[in-house]
Design a protein around this motif. Structure first.
Motif, short mmCIF file in Angstrom:
data_model
loop_
_atom_site.label_atom_id
_atom_site.label_comp_id
_atom_site.label_asym_id
_atom_site.label_seq_id
_atom_site.Cartn_x
_atom_site.Cartn_y
_atom_site.Cartn_z
N ALA A 181 0.83 -1.21 0.00
CA ALA A 181 0.00 0.00 0.00
C ALA A 181 0.86 1.25 0.00
CB ALA A 181 -0.92 -0.01 1.21
N HIS A 182 2.09 1.14 0.50
CA HIS A 182 3.03 2.26 0.53
C HIS A 182 4.33 1.86 -0.17
CE1 HIS A 182 0.49 4.41 3.41
NE2 HIS A 182 0.36 3.26 4.06
N PRO A 183 4.27 1.64 -1.48
CA PRO A 183 5.44 1.15 -2.23
C PRO A 183 6.59 2.15 -2.30
CG PRO A 183 3.72 1.83 -3.76
CD PRO A 183 3.12 1.89 -2.38
N GLU A 184 6.29 3.41 -2.02
CA GLU A 184 7.33 4.44 -2.12
C GLU A 184 8.45 4.25 -1.10
OE1 GLU A 184 4.53 5.66 1.02
OE2 GLU A 184 4.27 4.97 -1.07
N ARG A 185 8.22 3.46 -0.06
CA ARG A 185 9.24 3.30 0.98
C ARG A 185 10.01 1.98 0.87
NH1 ARG A 185 6.63 1.29 6.20
NH2 ARG A 185 4.51 0.66 5.67
N LEU A 186 9.83 1.26 -0.25
CA LEU A 186 10.57 0.02 -0.49
C LEU A 186 11.81 0.32 -1.34
CD1 LEU A 186 11.11 -2.54 -2.65
CD2 LEU A 186 10.92 -3.02 -0.21
N VAL A 187 12.96 -0.13 -0.88
CA VAL A 187 14.20 0.06 -1.62
C VAL A 187 15.04 -1.20 -1.50
CG1 VAL A 187 15.45 1.06 0.34
CG2 VAL A 187 16.18 1.59 -1.97
N VAL A 188 15.71 -1.56 -2.56
CA VAL A 188 16.67 -2.66 -2.49
C VAL A 188 17.91 -2.16 -1.75
CG1 VAL A 188 18.30 -4.07 -3.82
CG2 VAL A 188 15.89 -3.93 -4.50
N GLY A 189 18.33 -2.92 -0.74
CA GLY A 189 19.61 -2.69 -0.07
C GLY A 189 20.37 -4.00 -0.14
N HIS A 190 21.04 -4.22 -1.25
CA HIS A 190 21.67 -5.52 -1.52
C HIS A 190 23.08 -5.54 -0.96
CE1 HIS A 190 23.90 -8.20 -4.59
NE2 HIS A 190 23.46 -8.95 -3.60
N PRO A 191 23.34 -6.34 0.08
CA PRO A 191 24.65 -6.40 0.70
C PRO A 191 25.47 -7.57 0.15
CG PRO A 191 23.14 -7.57 2.08
CD PRO A 191 22.36 -7.16 0.84
N PHE A 192 26.64 -7.75 0.71
CA PHE A 192 27.52 -8.83 0.29
C PHE A 192 28.07 -9.55 1.51
CE2 PHE A 192 26.96 -6.01 -3.14
CZ PHE A 192 26.96 -6.81 -4.26
N ASN A 193 28.24 -10.84 1.37
CA ASN A 193 28.62 -11.69 2.49
C ASN A 193 30.13 -11.66 2.75
OD1 ASN A 193 28.03 -13.70 4.49
ND2 ASN A 193 28.83 -15.25 3.10
N PRO A 194 30.58 -11.45 4.00
CA PRO A 194 29.77 -11.28 5.20
C PRO A 194 29.26 -9.85 5.34
CG PRO A 194 32.09 -11.27 5.79
CD PRO A 194 32.03 -11.56 4.33
N VAL A 195 27.97 -9.74 5.58
CA VAL A 195 27.33 -8.42 5.64
C VAL A 195 27.96 -7.53 6.71
CG1 VAL A 195 25.14 -7.20 5.95
CG2 VAL A 195 25.19 -9.44 4.82
N TYR A 196 28.38 -8.14 7.82
CA TYR A 196 28.92 -7.35 8.92
C TYR A 196 30.32 -6.82 8.63
CZ TYR A 196 31.15 -11.84 10.13
OH TYR A 196 31.86 -13.00 10.10
N LEU A 197 30.94 -7.28 7.53
CA LEU A 197 32.31 -6.89 7.26
C LEU A 197 32.49 -6.17 5.92
CD1 LEU A 197 34.78 -7.18 9.01
CD2 LEU A 197 35.29 -9.35 7.90
N LEU A 198 31.86 -6.67 4.84
CA LEU A 198 32.00 -6.02 3.54
C LEU A 198 31.14 -4.75 3.50
CD1 LEU A 198 32.05 -8.93 0.93
CD2 LEU A 198 33.95 -7.63 1.88
N PRO A 199 31.69 -3.64 3.05
CA PRO A 199 30.94 -2.38 3.11
C PRO A 199 29.95 -2.14 1.98
CG PRO A 199 33.20 -1.98 2.37
CD PRO A 199 33.12 -3.44 2.73
N LEU A 200 30.09 -2.82 0.83
CA LEU A 200 29.24 -2.49 -0.31
C LEU A 200 27.78 -2.85 -0.05
CD1 LEU A 200 29.03 -1.43 -3.21
CD2 LEU A 200 29.36 -3.79 -4.00
#
Length: 493
Positions: free
Chosen positions: A130-149
């Motif tokens: 109902a509120h699609p304007e607040r959906l964004v892809v935030g695609h991380p890379f493994n390990p998420v806690y270490l790689l910054p991209l």
């Protein structure tokens, strides 16, 4: 949109979801996570422990007070009071559409929802919201806690404000957001990875290379450069002083050769102009020679880090360094052993300088360590001796800083033996500035002979043992150097 994120709701707790939990928790954010896996708690805690260990090494000074982890009973329970939501479900479009719609209904309208999808189009993912304007892809890379991209990509209904908020938030977590300006399957990074992956599978399929050989082709070569300059900037440098245009002119014809299963676009004048102009912008006026220096220094940093782990290209370097050390000739025969031995000298490199413009503290220890290595070479600690497990390890060091050194100074080190027995060598190094002879630092050390195969101390043997005894005897009549035997104490104590 929420201005401060105190609580995050995570849906999906696999490798990626647990990685997100760790990064958020270590940034002081409370996390509620839902995953139907009955082992989710144990798995999340295991990943968090690994993340703590990693960040304690990266930032020894410490991070914010850690957030609290809560295992949620449902999707709605995980996100109901969240200030930010990250979905990390399996790559099934129908599943994500359904769950994102449920998240949309269960959260405040001002809460940004990020999806960790590796390549599904956000326009389709937001279709049930109902509120699609607040959906964004935030695609991380493994390990998420270490790689910054983290790749940020919006769908047709995603607002610019959402994308900017997400970029700012991910940046606050220590990440590097990369804006994917056009919605495309696989985004940017995974398309590059997929191209390499598919070509690698062909090489295995056709019997050209094994999986290990393919990985070695990356980790001992281009992969080291990719870690800090990527592809285009490296190729710009490879073009020499003429830059990217020269590189394209020289290597462009290879695009017509059967070097890959993939077809390259036609290298038209328009494409050459676009690549060359973007490369100029990327370089920002930095000369090729300066880029070469940056490249070399960055490679040294990467290789040195890997050498500390004795892994990959770092192990190759460490093995080579040990072999070189063992083959270096001992000091010339005319050395007067009745005087302190001048066995090592070094320039002060530019990257040894701290914020005060002087050689940083840990470089003094490095120079004294190199001086000890020179002494061991003089004592005939060669490849055979090392291969049999014998060597001296430094077990105690006391450094005095007496003067300042700057980039370009040349330093000379001398070594005096204060005492020795079958297991120990008590040495005193003095470091002087070659230009004026001023002593800038001293280091008093105790070396213990160790059998590296057992890790235990033991008596030296063979030529090294004889040379230690002879050198200790030759220097026994020398007066103790100034500062020998000093300890750290307040005046009068």
């Amino acid at each position: 949109m929420a201005t401060t994120v105190r609580k995050a709701g995570l849906v999906g707790g696999g490798v990626i979801g647990a990685g997100w939990a760790a990064r958020l928790l270590l940034n002081g954010i409370d996390v509620a996570i839902f995953d139907p896996d009955p082992e989710i708690g144990r798995k999340a805690e295991t990943v968090l422990a690994g993340a703590r260990r990693a960040w304690q090494r990266l930032i020894p000074a410490g991070l914010p007070a850690e957030g609290k982890l809560r295992l949620a009973s449902s999707v709605e329970d995980a996100v109901a009071d969240a200030d930010f939501v990250q979905e990390s479900l399996p790559e099934r479009e129908d599943l994500k559409i359904d769950i994102l719609a449920r998240i949309d209904r269960a959260t405040r309208p001002d809460v940004v929802i990020g999806s960790s999808t590796s390549g599904l189009l956000p326009t389709r993912l937001q279709s049930g919201m109902a509120h699609p304007e607040r959906l964004v892809v935030g695609h991380p890379f493994n390990p998420v806690y270490l790689l910054p991209l983290v790749e940020i990509c919006g769908g047709a209904a995603t607002s610019d404000a959402t994308k900017q908020w997400a970029a700012d938030f991910y940046t606050s977590l220590g990440m590097h957001p990369l804006h994917v300006r056009k919605e495309i399957d696989g985004f940017i990074a995974d398309r590059l990875l997929e191209a390499l992956w598919r070509e690698a599978l062909w090489l295995v399929n056709d019997g050209i290379a094994t999986t290990e050989e393919i990985d070695d082709a990356i980790r001992y070569g281009a992969g080291l450069r990719w870690s800090f300059m990527g592809t285009f900037l490296i190729y710009r440098v490879a073009g020499g002083e003429a830059g990217m245009r020269h590189f394209l002119a020289q290597f462009g014809p290879a695009l017509k050769l059967p070097w890959t299963k993939l077809e390259a676009p036609e290298l038209t004048d328009a494409l050459v102009d676009r690549v060359a102009e973007q490369s100029d912008d990327q370089a920002g006026g930095t000369s090729i020679r300066e880029l070469e220096r940056i490249r070399d220094d960055a490679l040294i940093a990467v290789l040195s880090g890997l050498r500390g782990e004795d892994y990959g290209a770092g192990k190759t370097l460490a093995d080579y360094a040990r072999a070189v050390m063992a083959k270096l000739p001992a000091a010339a025969n005319e050395v007067d052993e009745t005087k302190p031995l001048a066995l090592h000298e070094t320039p002060v490199a530019a990257d040894w300088i701290d914020y005060n413009g002087h050689m940083t503290e840990h470089r003094y220890l490095q120079v004294f360590g190199d001086t000890t290595d020179a002494l061991l070479r003089y004592l005939s600690v060669d490849a055979d001796y090392l291969a049999n497990g014998g060597s001296w390890y430094t077990v105690e060091t006391h450094i005095r800083h007496l003067g300042e050194t700057k980039a370009g100074d040349r330093l000379t080190a001398t070594t005096q033996i204060l005492g020795a027995d079958e297991k120990r060598i008590h040495v005193f190094h003095s470091l002087a500035r070659a230009s004026d002879g001023a002593c800038v630092a001293t280091a008093e050390q105790m070396l213990l002979h160790v059998d590296a195969r057992t890790g235990r101390g033991g008596p030296a043997s063979g030529a090294p043992a004889a040379k230690v005894a002879a050198l200790a005897k030759a220097q026994a009549g020398l007066a103790p150097p100034d500062g020998a035997g000093r300890r750290i104490a307040m005046p009068g104590k």
